[in-house]
Design a protein around this motif. Structure first.
Motif, short mmCIF file in Angstrom:
data_model
loop_
_atom_site.label_atom_id
_atom_site.label_comp_id
_atom_site.label_asym_id
_atom_site.label_seq_id
_atom_site.Cartn_x
_atom_site.Cartn_y
_atom_site.Cartn_z
N MET C 1 2.83 -13.95 26.98
CA MET C 1 1.93 -14.82 26.99
C MET C 1 1.59 -15.51 28.29
O MET C 1 2.54 -16.19 28.68
CB MET C 1 2.08 -15.81 25.86
N LEU C 2 0.27 -15.32 28.83
CA LEU C 2 -0.05 -16.02 29.76
C LEU C 2 -1.00 -17.34 29.52
O LEU C 2 -2.02 -16.88 28.74
CB LEU C 2 -0.70 -15.01 31.02
N GLN C 3 -0.73 -18.50 29.88
CA GLN C 3 -1.54 -19.46 29.55
C GLN C 3 -2.19 -20.07 30.81
O GLN C 3 -1.34 -20.59 31.65
CB GLN C 3 -0.94 -20.47 28.73
N LEU C 4 -3.58 -20.24 30.98
CA LEU C 4 -4.17 -21.22 31.99
C LEU C 4 -4.54 -22.62 31.53
O LEU C 4 -5.24 -22.20 30.27
CB LEU C 4 -5.33 -20.29 32.73
N LYS C 5 -4.05 -23.58 31.84
CA LYS C 5 -4.60 -24.72 31.33
C LYS C 5 -5.55 -25.50 32.34
O LYS C 5 -4.82 -25.84 33.44
CB LYS C 5 -3.58 -25.61 30.92
N ASN C 6 -6.57 -25.99 31.97
CA ASN C 6 -7.45 -26.96 32.98
C ASN C 6 -7.49 -26.31 34.53
O ASN C 6 -7.45 -26.95 35.36
CB ASN C 6 -7.13 -28.35 33.00
N THR C 56 -5.81 -27.92 40.66
CA THR C 56 -5.70 -28.76 39.38
C THR C 56 -5.04 -27.78 38.27
O THR C 56 -5.53 -26.55 38.47
CB THR C 56 -6.83 -29.54 39.05
N GLY C 57 -4.52 -28.34 37.34
CA GLY C 57 -4.25 -27.32 36.21
C GLY C 57 -2.86 -26.76 36.21
O GLY C 57 -2.14 -26.80 37.28
N THR C 58 -2.51 -26.05 35.18
CA THR C 58 -1.29 -25.21 35.19
C THR C 58 -1.32 -23.62 34.90
O THR C 58 -2.47 -23.39 34.24
CB THR C 58 -0.32 -25.82 34.16
N VAL C 59 -0.63 -22.98 35.15
CA VAL C 59 -0.58 -21.43 34.91
C VAL C 59 1.00 -21.33 34.29
O VAL C 59 1.89 -21.75 35.03
CB VAL C 59 -0.64 -20.57 36.09
N THR C 60 0.83 -20.75 33.03
CA THR C 60 2.32 -20.75 32.36
C THR C 60 2.52 -19.33 31.86
O THR C 60 1.59 -18.70 31.27
CB THR C 60 2.71 -21.53 31.13
#
Lengths: 272, 271, 271
Positions: C1-6, C56-60
């Motif tokens: 699962m790849l999540q990009l937040k903001n 800004t933001g995060t990559v998980t």
């Protein structure tokens, strides 16, 4: 890790980097030749290590002298030498470029007839083969001591340098442009002026500036053989172990070369 | 504006008047500087000798011909030394110059603030000083001989090798480097896989090119006592043995032509 | 699962390439990223593995926050993210095998990689992958001897040998002819399915995207303006992404067996 990778029962295909030289005979032959050369060459060297060891002190002395170079003691010699170097640089570069241009036109295979081409290429080759110092020695023998010999030496080497590189540039010009101008029915000189000159001008300017740089560096050693410039002073300084004076001269040379390099970078950026 | 209107005629000029004036002025200054410099040279020249030059040249030529071919047998050893000075000097320069190049290139230097300026300083100072000056210096430090000559060639060439190489490093294709970075490779691995293959042709070309130049340079180092054929040239000149000088010059010419041929062949083979 | 937040990126020039992008990609999903040139597609992909550093933001990725990793940690994490490039970004002067093995650099020490002492298991895997993409008969050819399609196949093998959890694909077909483009896209989608990989693919060709991806994300001026299934792409949606145009002809081309030339013509007609 993928499970399939670790299972060893499949057929394993080995891989080795392909060698630089495919043929084994050549590969090992060249290797042996290189080793043999180094062994043979090492016999040339007969280093007197105790002398080298003694010298290290003097080397350290020299490096230290860069911290407080002595501009004063021999300032009149230094300034006269530097001036002379600059003067030789300016004159030889100008005259050299002016004379190099017709030679370059003659040495470009797409402009000149075969006979002229070979003659001009021959002149360039002979001109470039001898080191400047050797030419300077001959010039001093013929014209006497002084900056004139240096001027002639550097003019000659400028001609060889510029003519060779400019001729190569002329040979590499864009053909369609040259053909387009020719097809308008222009004469030979018009053709040179409209088709060739605009294409090679930036390169010629770049080369000329670069040559100023080279000529200055060379003019600083011509004095060693009596052809004018700061080299004579430098030689004397080393002979007398006056490292602080030598350091001063070297600092001035480096400074001027750096200024020249900066200026040439600036001009080249503007030309392009 | 180069186009002006005179009545209802449009007049085209290549440049407008102010620009034209500026260009003429620049030319004027240029010519003035040249004349001034020429004046200085002219003042220091004894023109009487210069007018006599053709006769002197003919005289020297007459004395030098025929060359004393028997002298050739004494020259093989110094010629061999000269080639060794050039070859080993170039090799040393490469060994020392390559790390300097990687320190100087903006995309590989480990520290832009400290190591890069230091590398650039090494490049500028070794490049600006002629190998003959380096030879002078080294002869006075470690004594005469071909060891001093080799070191002089090596030091002078460091700046050359490093400068051309670091320019090649900075011109590498960023995409290929990014691709290696994206695999999670370390910095050294990025250099070994992304940069080194790209600069290999430039590196080989400039090494051979410098070797070719160094053959020429090492022929004169003997003038200041740093070994090689120049030693024989200067002693022959000192005793005005022109037939020997002629032999030496011919030998140098042949060596230079051969080295130029080798270098251009090798460079063609690489590309 | 790849999540990009903001996720946001502002370049030094002051341009906002990405403005707070939120995106979640479950395992095994192939996502097509479409949008006009300059919409931030390339930036978005490069922010995921931090070839471009997001502002800004995060990559998980699978519960590891990529954006807060140190340099060393990032290198380890990059191993799990394969990348495929527009101009293939192979190292031209290395062989195919070396190019593929560069995908294993993150798992290898420097000296092993420098002397090309690869583990046999990796070599087996490389051969298997090259066989899968149809190039195992030319492992010792240099990369610059290959055609565009072959280069991209090597690029795919390089990304897959990393044993990645996600693949980032930047315009894989932009430099290829229509037929090769389809072959490459088909290969990518098959491999993703086989290995249950999630992937983001930047793509200009809307019709091609519709053919091979399961989900399409439309990016415009650094913001997501569409997120849905390929058949939800209506002329209205395309207008929202790209601007006003006649889109009918472009999206009708979903049938894969359609002749390629018609495909091209219809795109031309729509421009």
């Amino acid at each position: 890790m993928n499970a399939a990778i670790t299972s060893g029962n499949e057929k394993s295909r080995r891989w080795k980097r392909p060698p630089l030289i495919q043929d084994t005979k050549w590969r090992y032959g060249l290797l042996i030749l290189a080793i043999a050369y180094f062994i043979a060459a090492s016999f040339s060297y007969d280093v007197n290590w105790s002398r080298v060891y003694e010298g290290l002190d003097r080397g350290w002395e020299f490096i230290k002298s860069f911290a407080n170079p002595d501009f004063k003691t021999r300032w009149s010699d230094i300034s006269e030498g530097i001036w002379e170097s600059i003067v030789i640089t300016v004159t030889s570069t100008v005259v050299g470029i002016i004379l190099a241009i017709p030679l370059a036109l003659g040495a470009a295979s797409n402009l000149a007839p075969k006979i002229i081409y070979y003659i001009c290429r021959g002149i360039i080759a002979v001109n470039r083969a001898l080191h400047e110092i050797i030419v300077a020695i001959l010039m001093v023998a013929i014209f006497g001591f002084g900056p004139l010999a240096g001027f002639i030496t550097l003019t000659l080497s400028t001609i060889g340098f510029i003519a060779k590189l400019l001729a190569e540039d002329i040979e590499n010009i864009s053909k369609p442009q040259a053909e387009a101008v020719k097809s308008t029915g222009s004469g030979w000189w018009q053709w040179i002026n409209y088709a060739i000159q605009p294409q090679v001008m930036p390169r010629l300017i770049g080369l000329s500036i670069y040559r100023v740089d080279i000529n200055f560096r060379s003019s600083s050693i011509l004095g060693l053989v009596g052809a004018g410039g700061v080299g004579a002073t430098l030689n004397t300084a080393f002979d007398r172990y006056e490292f602080d004076t030598a350091a001063a001269i070297i600092i001035i040379i480096i400074a001027i070369v750096m200024v020249l390099e900066y200026v040439s970078g600036f001009i080249r950026a503007r030309v392009q | 504006m180069p186009v002006t209107t005179k009545g209802d005629l449009k007049v085209w000029q290549r440049r407008d008047r102010a620009k034209q004036f500026k260009i003429w002025f620049a030319w004027l200054i240029g010519v003035a500087i040249f004349m001034f410099c020429w004046e200085i040279i002219s003042d220091k020249t004894t023109w009487f000798f210069v007018f006599d030059a053709p006769r002197i040249a003919a005289d020297i030529g007459g004395r030098a011909w025929p060359p004393r071919w028997s002298y050739l047998s004494e020259l093989w050893k110094p010629m061999w030394d000269t080639i060794n000075i050039a070859t080993l000097g170039t090799l040393l320069a490469i060994i020392m110059g390559v790390p300097v190049a990687f320190l100087a290139a903006t995309n590989t230097t480990p520290s832009k603030r400290f190591l890069r300026p230091l590398a650039l300083l090494i490049i500028v100072s070794t490049r600006s000083i002629n190998s003959l000056v380096w030879a002078l210096l080294l002869v006075s430090i470690i004594g005469p001989g071909i060891f001093a000559g080799t070191l002089a060639i090596a030091i002078r060439s460091i700046g050359f090798v490093a400068k051309l190489l670091y320019e090649a490093i900075e011109e590498t294709d960023i995409n290929q480097i990014e691709a290696i970075q994206a695999t999670g490779a370390s910095k050294l691995q990025v250099i070994a896989y992304g940069i080194v293959p790209q600069i290999m042709p430039a590196f080989a070309g400039l090494s051979v090119f410098r070797w070719d130049i160094n053959i020429r340079e090492s022929t004169i180092l003997g003038l200041v006592g740093a070994g090689g054929i120049g030693l024989y040239l200067s002693s022959s000149l000192n005793i005005l043995a022109w037939p020997q000088v002629a032999v030496i010059l011919i030998m140098i010419l042949v060596a230079v032509v051969i080295s130029e041929w080798v270098s251009s062949k090798v460079r063609l083979a690489i590309i | 699962m790849l999540q990009l937040k903001n996720l946001g990126k502002r370049y030094k020039t002051g341009d906002d390439a990405l403005k707070g992008v939120n995106l979640e990609i479950p395992d095994g999903q192939l996502v097509g990223l479409i949008g006009p040139s300059g919409a931030g597609k390339s930036t978005l992909i490069r922010c995921v593995n931090r070839l471009v550093e997001p502002t800004t933001g995060t990559v998980t990725l699978n519960n590891i926050e990529v954006t807060s990793l140190s340099a060393g940690g990032l290198r380890k994490e990059r191993r799990k993210m394969g990348m495929i490039f527009q101009e293939y970004a192979l190292v031209d002067r290395l062989t195919i095998m070396e190019n593929v093995m560069s995908g294993r650099l993150g798992y290898m020490g420097f000296w092993k990689s420098f002397f090309r002492k690869y583990p046999q298991a990796d070599i087996d895997e490389a051969f298997r992958l090259l066989e899968r993409v149809g190039l195992d008969h030319m492992v010792d050819k240099r990369a610059d001897e290959l055609s565009g399609g072959q280069k991209q196949r090597v690029g795919i093998a390089r990304a897959l040998i990393q044993d990645p959890e996600v693949i980032l694909i930047d315009e894989p077909t932009a430099s290829l002819d229509p037929k090769t483009s389809r072959q490459i896209m088909r290969l990518i989608s098959e491999l993703c399915r086989e290995r249950n990989l999630s992937a983001i693919v930047n793509i200009h060709d809307v019709a091609l995207a519709q053919m091979f991806v399961e989900r399409i994300v439309g990016l415009q001026m650094g913001e997501i303006v569409f997120d849905g299934a390929p058949d939800e792409l209506t002329p209205d949606v395309l207008t929202k992404i790209y601007g006003e145009e006649d889109w009918e002809a472009t999206i009708d081309e979903v049938d894969e067996d359609e002749d390629i030339t018609i495909d091209e013509k219809s795109v031309e007609a729509s421009i």
